[in-house]
Design an enzyme around this catalytic site. Structure first.
Site, mmCIF file in Angstrom:
data_model
loop_
_atom_site.group_PDB
_atom_site.id
_atom_site.type_symbol
_atom_site.label_atom_id
_atom_site.label_comp_id
_atom_site.label_asym_id
_atom_site.label_seq_id
_atom_site.Cartn_x
_atom_site.Cartn_y
_atom_site.Cartn_z
ATOM 1 N N LEU A 59 0.896 -1.295 -0.007
ATOM 2 C CA LEU A 59 0.122 0.076 0.069
ATOM 3 C C LEU A 59 0.806 1.235 0.071
ATOM 4 O O LEU A 59 1.773 1.340 0.899
ATOM 5 C CB LEU A 59 -0.889 -0.029 1.046
ATOM 6 C CG LEU A 59 -1.837 1.234 1.281
ATOM 7 C CD1 LEU A 59 -2.854 1.225 0.317
ATOM 8 C CD2 LEU A 59 -2.538 0.927 2.693
ATOM 9 N N VAL B 206 1.207 5.562 -1.063
ATOM 10 C CA VAL B 206 0.350 6.849 -0.673
ATOM 11 C C VAL B 206 -0.911 7.137 -1.498
ATOM 12 O O VAL B 206 -1.692 7.552 -1.383
ATOM 13 C CB VAL B 206 1.561 8.390 -0.985
ATOM 14 C CG1 VAL B 206 0.736 9.428 -0.414
ATOM 15 C CG2 VAL B 206 2.619 8.102 -0.104
ATOM 16 N N PHE B 207 -0.572 6.976 -3.064
ATOM 17 C CA PHE B 207 -1.601 7.090 -4.023
ATOM 18 C C PHE B 207 -1.672 6.052 -4.679
ATOM 19 O O PHE B 207 -2.505 6.110 -5.698
ATOM 20 C CB PHE B 207 -1.144 8.334 -4.869
ATOM 21 C CG PHE B 207 -0.755 9.455 -4.650
ATOM 22 C CD1 PHE B 207 -1.597 10.297 -3.832
ATOM 23 C CD2 PHE B 207 0.734 10.076 -4.575
ATOM 24 C CE1 PHE B 207 -1.504 11.659 -3.440
ATOM 25 C CE2 PHE B 207 0.914 11.236 -4.017
ATOM 26 C CZ PHE B 207 -0.287 11.999 -3.281
ATOM 27 N N SER B 208 -1.257 4.725 -4.271
ATOM 28 C CA SER B 208 -1.340 3.431 -5.099
ATOM 29 C C SER B 208 -1.355 2.367 -4.213
ATOM 30 O O SER B 208 -1.074 2.498 -3.052
ATOM 31 C CB SER B 208 -0.464 3.427 -6.080
ATOM 32 O OG SER B 208 0.846 3.354 -5.138
ATOM 33 N N VAL B 209 -1.971 1.345 -4.857
ATOM 34 C CA VAL B 209 -2.133 -0.052 -4.103
ATOM 35 C C VAL B 209 -1.745 -1.191 -5.049
ATOM 36 O O VAL B 209 -2.075 -1.092 -6.361
ATOM 37 C CB VAL B 209 -3.566 -0.081 -3.526
ATOM 38 C CG1 VAL B 209 -3.717 -1.748 -2.887
ATOM 39 C CG2 VAL B 209 -4.347 0.620 -2.659
ATOM 40 N N ASP C 64 13.687 6.256 -4.653
ATOM 41 C CA ASP C 64 13.477 5.573 -3.341
ATOM 42 C C ASP C 64 13.881 4.095 -3.402
ATOM 43 O O ASP C 64 13.295 3.247 -3.047
ATOM 44 C CB ASP C 64 11.916 5.621 -3.031
ATOM 45 C CG ASP C 64 11.559 5.207 -1.674
ATOM 46 O OD1 ASP C 64 12.431 5.231 -0.621
ATOM 47 O OD2 ASP C 64 10.345 4.724 -1.335
#
Length: 640
Positions: free
Chosen positions: A199, A201-204, A312
């Site tokens: 999971l 911040v803006f996506s799964v 990242d």
């Protein structure tokens, strides 16, 4: 400063011709004027070219130059450089004044000419208007183009550039439409959701199974359209689809609905490196195998035009395929903005391994150096283990937490990548040149004997359990060079088992350390990430009071000829330490810690014999264990 040296260096600085720096002449001057005692380091490292100007403290310390020598040399050069800069600035100011006067005169003349040209152009345009409107437009454009050299036609230039901009915008829209169809479209109805993988911040990211197929899975990232710029999402999808590297995730297709984008990629059931390191840290050999391949992927991304910044890199973003090869994933698609001209990205969430310069920014800006730093932290994470740093502060790794049995090349690499010096971070191509990313790591103890690895021998002897020793290094036998070529870790270990590690000074036996596996693998945590080692030591009063004694002891031993012998194999440390001054720093740090543990409060002027004895014992013990370990493991061919 010597007159000839001043003249010589001045000519180099004046012409910015640093490649012509005569190394021998500089060394002679340094030696004659006693500016630097260990001037040989300049010759060993072949300091040439722009290094003369950019000899940073970090570089000089790594070369083994002491703090006093460093300040002396740099001050001499800075005085010379500042004198040149001041003179050069004065000349530039005079030239600028002359240029300004000339420009003013030229502008006045140009203005008169421009007015005349404009009048002529207007007359021509009026005549063309009477004849034909279409021709008038064309001739006006011609006149405008011809007038672009005049300085008063900015309005015309603006209109012309606007037309070009409109054309470019139309072209870009056409290209975007083509790019939108470049990535294959997947039919999400053919797949059924299995479970969530991660999971963001803006996506799964979820695991999906193809309907009707038991063992066909894919990973799908679902991105909320409303949270991001849709045009940027399309651009990133196409960019990622064009990536072709064996250690970087490959997009296989995408689709979208009114709320989300769905990006599909291969599913890797083994999971991430983080998942694996939770059980136990990786060995150095395994961490190196993975790191070399990830570095290849990073270099590929940074070599693109424009470069792609991952921003990242961490163990959680590296998956393992069926062969345990690493796959770099999660290029984000969660950026607030992307600068198309530089591809530098700003992010709304903080990355796991954030370099100190990024941590200090209010608006985080990422570049290639950001990836390099987080890559080094990822290596650290693999070797130390996730659990050891799951509760760390500020997400900054501590190099002193490294395992004791790491090779010196690994420590040096990590020191360069995540050390304190932020202004001299290597790029991906620099890292690929480091020995740790190039040399293979042989096992410490191999089962095969010397007879199995020396296939070039032609002697006919009966089978023996112990291989015969090679001829003496002093022998002039023609086979000496052949024996030198086949020196391996096995050779040295077998000799070590038989006769132990002997240390000679001027031919006299000073220390005899018998073979012991645990003792042989004995290692010391060395803070190689601290580039200003001597400077740090001087600030520590408890340590600095013994520094001069230790340096004097080491210099005296190296000057007399210090030799390690393992059976008939020998290693001349007096020569080796000149090539690898970092070993000297490691010895000094170890001895200082050793003396500090003794809590010796005696003054420098009244040195007890026990201090000298402790220095000697610690010195020989460190060499017979750690230094020997490093050479046998990584550079056995240096023995003869």
């Amino acid at each position: 400063m010597d007159t000839s040296a001043v003249s010589y260096l001045s000519s180099i600085v004046l012409n910015n011709n640093y490649k012509e720096w005569n190394n021998e002449k500089i060394i002679k001057w340094l030696s004659d004027t006693k500016k630097i005692q260990k001037v040989i380091v300049f010759k060993i490292y072949e300091i040439t070219g722009r290094d003369l100007e950019f000899l940073s403290d970090k570089i000089l310390f790594k070369m083994g130059v002491g703090i006093r020598d460093l300040l002396s040399f740099k001050s001499e050069f800075e005085i010379l450089k500042n004198n040149y800069d001041n003179n050069n600035n004065n000349n530039n100011n005079n030239n600028n004044n002359n240029n300004n006067n000339n420009n003013n005169n030229n502008n006045n003349n140009n203005n008169n000419n421009n007015n005349n040209n404009n009048n002529n152009n207007n007359n021509n345009n009026n005549n063309n208007n009477k004849n034909n409107n279409n021709s008038n437009s064309n001739s006006t454009n011609i006149n405008n183009n011809c007038s672009n050299n005049n300085s008063n036609n900015n309005h015309i230039n603006f209109n012309s550039n606007s037309n070009i901009t409109n054309i470019k915008n139309n072209d870009s829209k056409i290209k975007n439409k083509k790019e939108e169809n470049k990535v294959p479209i997947i039919d999400l109805n053919q797949y059924e959701y299995v479970e969530s993988i991660s999971l963001g911040v803006f996506s799964v990211v979820g695991k999906y199974k193809r309907k009707g197929q038991e063992n066909e899975f894919i990973a799908i990232k679902k991105i909320d359209i409303l949270s991001l710029n849709e045009e940027k999402i399309i651009k990133e999808i196409n960019k990622l689809y064009s990536i072709n590297h064996p250690n970087i995730i490959k997009i296989i297709g995408y689709c979208k609905d009114q709320k989300n984008y769905y990006i599909a990629s291969k599913y890797y059931p083994k999971g991430s490196i983080k998942k694996n390191t939770k059980q136990s840290p990786y060995s150095e050999m395994n961490a190196k195998r993975i790191s070399v391949k990830i570095l290849s992927g990073i270099d590929y991304l940074h070599s693109l035009n424009p470069p792609i910044i991952h921003r990242d890199i961490k163990c959680d973003n590296i998956l393992l395929d069926e062969n345990d090869d690493p796959i770099l994933i999660d290029f984000g698609l969660s950026y607030k903005t992307i600068d198309d001209s530089t591809n530098l990205k700003t992010l709304c969430k903080k990355p796991f391994w954030a370099s100190p310069d990024v941590n200090n920014q209010e608006i985080q800006i990422f570049s290639e150096k950001t990836d390099i730093y987080s890559f080094g932290c990822t290596i650290f994470e693999m070797i130390v283990g996730w659990e050891s740093y799951s509760k760390k502060e500020n997400n900054q790794p501590n190099l002193q937490k490294l395992p004791d049995n790491l090779t010196i090349s690994c420590r040096l690499a990590l020191g360069d990548i995540i050390g304190l010096e932020q202004n001299f971070k290597p790029d991906s191509k620099d890292l690929q040149k480091l020995s740790w990313f190039n040399e293979s790591l042989p096992p410490i103890f191999q089962s095969q004997e010397l007879t199995k690895s020396t296939t070039n021998t032609t002697t006919t002897t009966t089978t023996t359990t112990t291989p015969p020793p090679p001829p003496s290094p002093s022998s002039s036998s023609p086979s000496m060079n052949e024996n030198k070529k086949i020196v391996t870790s096995d050779c040295l270990i077998n000799s070590f088992k038989e006769s132990g590690c002997l240390i000679f000074l001027n031919g006299e036996l000073m220390y005899d350390n018998p073979f012991d596996k645990d003792c042989y693998q004995y290692n010391i945590v060395i803070p190689f990430g601290t580039p200003h080692l001597r400077e740090v030591i001087h600030k520590d009063k408890n340590k600095s009071k013994h520094l001069d004694k230790i340096e004097l002891f080491i210099d005296d031993h190296l000057a007399k000829g210090l030799v390690i012998k393992l059976g008939n194999f020998k290693l001349d440390l007096s020569k080796e330490f000149k090539k690898t001054p970092t070993f000297i720093d490691s010895i000094i740090e170890y001895l200082l810690d050793l003396l500090q543990k003794d809590n010796d409060d005696d003054d420098d002027d009244d040195v007890p014999e026990s201090i000298i004895l402790n220095i000697a014992v610690g010195f020989y013990k460190y060499i017979s264990n750690f230094i020997t370990y490093q050479y046998v493991l990584n550079q056995p061919s240096h023995f003869c």
